[in-house]
Design a protein around this motif. Structure first.
Motif, PDB file in Angstrom:
ATOM      1  N   SER A 213      31.786  59.059  34.490  1.00 48.14           N
ATOM      2  CA  SER A 213      31.540  57.928  35.378  1.00 48.14           C
ATOM      3  C   SER A 213      32.456  58.012  36.593  1.00 48.14           C
ATOM      4  N   GLY A 214      31.994  57.437  37.701  1.00 45.03           N
ATOM      5  CA  GLY A 214      32.786  57.430  38.927  1.00 45.03           C
ATOM      6  C   GLY A 214      31.929  57.699  40.136  1.00 45.03           C
ATOM      7  N   SER A 215      31.990  56.787  41.097  1.00 49.21           N
ATOM      8  CA  SER A 215      31.207  56.924  42.325  1.00 49.21           C
ATOM      9  C   SER A 215      32.108  56.607  43.510  1.00 49.21           C
ATOM     10  N   PHE A 216      31.996  57.418  44.556  1.00 52.03           N
ATOM     11  CA  PHE A 216      32.842  57.237  45.728  1.00 52.03           C
ATOM     12  C   PHE A 216      31.995  57.284  46.992  1.00 52.03           C
ATOM     13  N   VAL A 217      32.580  56.868  48.115  1.00 54.60           N
ATOM     14  CA  VAL A 217      31.849  56.783  49.372  1.00 54.60           C
ATOM     15  C   VAL A 217      31.306  58.149  49.774  1.00 54.60           C
ATOM     16  N   ASP A 218      30.248  58.120  50.578  1.00 59.40           N
ATOM     17  CA  ASP A 218      29.644  59.351  51.058  1.00 59.40           C
ATOM     18  C   ASP A 218      30.588  60.080  52.019  1.00 59.40           C
ATOM     19  N   ALA A 219      30.612  61.394  51.913  1.00 60.84           N
ATOM     20  CA  ALA A 219      31.349  62.207  52.876  1.00 60.84           C
ATOM     21  C   ALA A 219      30.630  62.157  54.220  1.00 60.84           C
ATOM     22  N   THR A 220      31.376  61.921  55.279  1.00 60.20           N
ATOM     23  CA  THR A 220      30.804  61.816  56.625  1.00 60.20           C
ATOM     24  C   THR A 220      31.640  62.645  57.600  1.00 60.20           C
ATOM     25  N   PRO A 221      31.033  63.107  58.702  1.00 58.62           N
ATOM     26  CA  PRO A 221      31.773  63.934  59.662  1.00 58.62           C
ATOM     27  C   PRO A 221      32.720  63.135  60.548  1.00 58.62           C
ATOM     28  N   THR A 222      32.561  61.809  60.574  1.00 59.16           N
ATOM     29  CA  THR A 222      33.456  60.922  61.327  1.00 59.16           C
ATOM     30  C   THR A 222      33.763  59.710  60.448  1.00 59.16           C
ATOM     31  N   VAL A 223      34.727  58.915  60.869  1.00 57.81           N
ATOM     32  CA  VAL A 223      35.076  57.719  60.115  1.00 57.81           C
ATOM     33  C   VAL A 223      33.880  56.771  60.098  1.00 57.81           C
TER      34      VAL A 223
END
Length: 320
Positions: free
Chosen positions: A172-182
């Motif tokens: 289990s565990g979910s984190f924010v999407d990786a993005t190229p900018t903040v």
């Protein structure tokens, strides 16, 4: 039972990492019990070299540095320059820690080899650079998107052997999407199909039929019922993603944020200790019965791994 990571946690001034100079909580702070659980999956040893994707508050970086010791190495990368500047100050007396500002999927971290990689942000695929950066046998712990729906993520412990993925186990565990900018973390960055205020909905099936906006309005009439069952989001998501990923639905509404399934005009969502439905009552209760009684633990699931130009796509499957 105390683990090595929990023992390290007790020796660290946690508040100095998770609070800013004004005493406010750093928004990019992961719960301490989640940090402990995921770092335990790394099976860290003194002297290990670790690549961390997502510096955040710096608490996990501190734990990594404590565990690998002076003979080890921690390279931590974050897309947010304010966080990396803060981390450079926090770790100015830790020569084994290197802080890099950039996109952890593509950042130039020099010619380095690692024993472990840990990510606190969800890539669309596991980048080839992470797998190729493992020196011999190693472990990557990273969230993986298991369905094309916002926040439809599980954490994977990925064992690498000679630049190939050898095995995957699900956690289990979910984190924010990786993005190229903040990014604005109040809304998921990927796969949100309709938004109204801070409410949103996401589903491959709704996307295909262009019904997302209609379905989000439909959730205004969601019937929510308390339940003595504690619904484990990760187990429900794993079951749905492995058996019928197009029907997965995720949503955040004032009535009930949750994960569930869409079947025709019926939507069923599950929160922690409640569930909700809109549409056909009989269909909804049939789905609830199935997901209440017949959902296996995460160790029931396996994974299919496919290498692509961007990296390694990992798909959850039901067979072992």
């Amino acid at each position: 039972m105390a683990t090595r990571t929990s023992e390290m946690m007790s020796s660290i001034n946690v508040d100095s990492y998770i609070h800013d100079s004004s005493g406010d909580i750093i928004p990019q702070t992961t719960a301490t019990n989640v940090i402990e659980r995921l770092l335990d999956l790394l099976d860290l040893k003194p002297g290990h070299r670790v690549l961390e994707i997502g510096t955040g508050s710096g608490l996990s970086t501190a734990l990594l540095a404590e565990t690998v010791g002076n003979e080890g190495r921690v390279v931590t990368v974050d897309i947010d320059s304010e966080l990396t500047s803060r981390a450079e100050h926090l770790f100015s007396d830790r020569p084994q820690v290197t802080v890099i500002h950039g996109d952890g999927r593509t950042a130039d971290i020099g010619v380095r080899r690692f024993d472990r990689v840990v990510a606190w942000t969800t890539p669309s695929v596991i980048p080839a650079s992470w797998v190729d950066g493992i020196d011999g046998d190693g472990i990557i712990v990273s969230p993986v998107k298991v369905a094309e729906a916002a926040t439809a993520n599980l954490t994977a412990q990925i064992k690498v052997r000679f630049n190939e993925i050898a095995s995957v186990t699900w956690h289990s565990g979910s984190f924010v999407d990786a993005t190229p900018t903040v990014a604005d973390y109040r809304l998921p960055a990927d796969f949100v199909d309709a938004v109204e205020g801070m409410s949103w909905i996401s589903s491959p099936a709704l996307r295909e039929t262009a019904r997302a906006a209609e379905a989000l309005k439909q959730l205004d009439g969601l019937t929510v019922e308390a339940d003595d069952t504690l619904y484990e989001r990760a187990r429900i998501l794993a079951h749905l993603a492995a058996t019928d990923p197009k029907r997965v639905i995720t949503a955040a509404t004032p009535k009930l944020p949750g994960v569930g399934v869409t079947l025709g005009n019926t939507i069923v969502l599950f929160g922690h200790d409640s569930w909700g439905w809109t549409g056909d009552r009989d269909t909804a209760f049939k789905v609830r019965k199935e997901l209440k009684n017949d959902v296996p633990d995460l160790d029931h699931y396996s994974a299919e791994v496919q290498e692509s130009g961007l990296g390694w796509k990992i798909t959850i499957t039901t067979h072992r």
